[in-house]
Design an enzyme around this catalytic site. Sequence first.
Site, PDB file in Angstrom:
ATOM      1  N   GLU A  80       0.835  -1.200   0.000  1.00 54.33           N
ATOM      2  CA  GLU A  80       0.000   0.000   0.000  1.00 54.33           C
ATOM      3  C   GLU A  80       0.870   1.251   0.000  1.00 54.33           C
ATOM      4  OE1 GLU A  80      -2.552   1.799   0.049  1.00 54.33           O
ATOM      5  OE2 GLU A  80      -4.386   0.684   0.476  1.00 54.33           O
ATOM      6  N   ARG A  98      -7.271   0.532  13.396  1.00 51.08           N
ATOM      7  CA  ARG A  98      -5.872   0.915  13.188  1.00 51.08           C
ATOM      8  C   ARG A  98      -5.821   2.087  12.228  1.00 51.08           C
ATOM      9  NH1 ARG A  98      -4.352  -0.392   8.065  1.00 51.08           N
ATOM     10  NH2 ARG A  98      -5.176  -2.294   7.069  1.00 51.08           N
ATOM     11  N   ASN A 148      -4.787   3.944   8.809  1.00 49.31           N
ATOM     12  CA  ASN A 148      -4.807   3.449   7.438  1.00 49.31           C
ATOM     13  C   ASN A 148      -4.152   4.472   6.518  1.00 49.31           C
ATOM     14  OD1 ASN A 148      -5.489   1.221   5.739  1.00 49.31           O
ATOM     15  ND2 ASN A 148      -7.210   2.377   4.916  1.00 49.31           N
ATOM     16  N   ASN A 162      -9.786   5.910   3.310  1.00 48.26           N
ATOM     17  CA  ASN A 162      -8.843   5.598   2.231  1.00 48.26           C
ATOM     18  C   ASN A 162      -8.719   6.788   1.293  1.00 48.26           C
ATOM     19  OD1 ASN A 162      -7.326   3.177   1.928  1.00 48.26           O
ATOM     20  ND2 ASN A 162      -9.213   1.985   1.881  1.00 48.26           N
ATOM     21  N   ASP A 168      -9.955   2.460  -3.310  1.00 45.35           N
ATOM     22  CA  ASP A 168      -8.914   2.383  -2.282  1.00 45.35           C
ATOM     23  C   ASP A 168      -8.030   3.621  -2.421  1.00 45.35           C
ATOM     24  OD1 ASP A 168      -6.950   1.507  -0.417  1.00 45.35           O
ATOM     25  OD2 ASP A 168      -7.370  -0.573  -0.891  1.00 45.35           O
TER      26      ASP A 168
END
Length: 318
Positions: A18, A123, A125, A172, A220
């Site tokens: 990512e 968490r 991101n 995201n 995303d």
Amino acid sequence: MNTLRAHVCAPPPGRLCEGPVWDPRTGELLWVDIRGGHIHRATLTGSTPDLAPRATISLDPPVSAVLPCASGGLLAAMGDTIFRVDSSVAAERSSEKSPGGTFAQALSPVVTLPLPDDGVRRRLNDAKVDPRGRLLVGTMAESDDGAGSAGLYRLDPDGTLITLRTGVTISNGLGWSPDGRTLYYADSPTHRVDFFDYDLDTGTLSEGRSFARFPDGEPDGLTVDAQGNVWIAVWGAGQVRAFDPSGNLHTTVEVGPSQVSSCAFAGPDLDVLVITTAAEGGAAREPGAGRLFACVPGVIGLPSTPFADERLVHADGR
């Protein structure tokens, strides 16, 4: 509509790659493998082009984002905390180090998000730096009962943490228009990317409006090119899709693996689109899952802004 095909690059696969970002100071691409806790670095090579792995910083997972700092170091999002990675470690040319060793000692906590202790696993991101050097970072729920329990936050250069959005599930896809006055953002399970008026002076948002929808996948990570087109990784669809500023689809990049996670423009001219993918669950059996891909789409990206951490460096003396 244009259709392009990305080709696979040399770095070995990860589990959840990512957050690619081009660091012009070093001429390297940075990205993370969230599940592995790795920050990877590579240089662009050849005319095809390809990526040559340079070094790996291994930390305690999850490591969800990495971004350059104005001080010369890096900013890393780990679990529920933002850390600054010392500049001497950020410039390390050796191969992988073990967690708890040299690299762990070179981490300086910047801020820990005040996540509620309500049994929902969350968490940090995706994260990006705005054109004025402030960090925007989101959280995500990793448990089935976490819908609407995450948010989007702004970390200012003096260490102040501001909540920008609540009621998010998987934060995201952050990116700004060329003039910095429009923010594109995805809460992935909504199957859409929204856009917001962004106040560059205050770092605040308007109410969001729908920009693009994705019935066959989840948006995303994303990036914006110099013409204002928005390039969006579509998780589950195996594609990156580019939309003009009016929200019209004009280019599709066929990647291959279904779990396309993010994209960024890289190279000295910012003319190479680098794409990350994942190998989560059953998708791990797909050819190329977890690898990085690249293509040359004929446009250039916007230069990234480093996090303006000079005040943090001055405050703690490092």
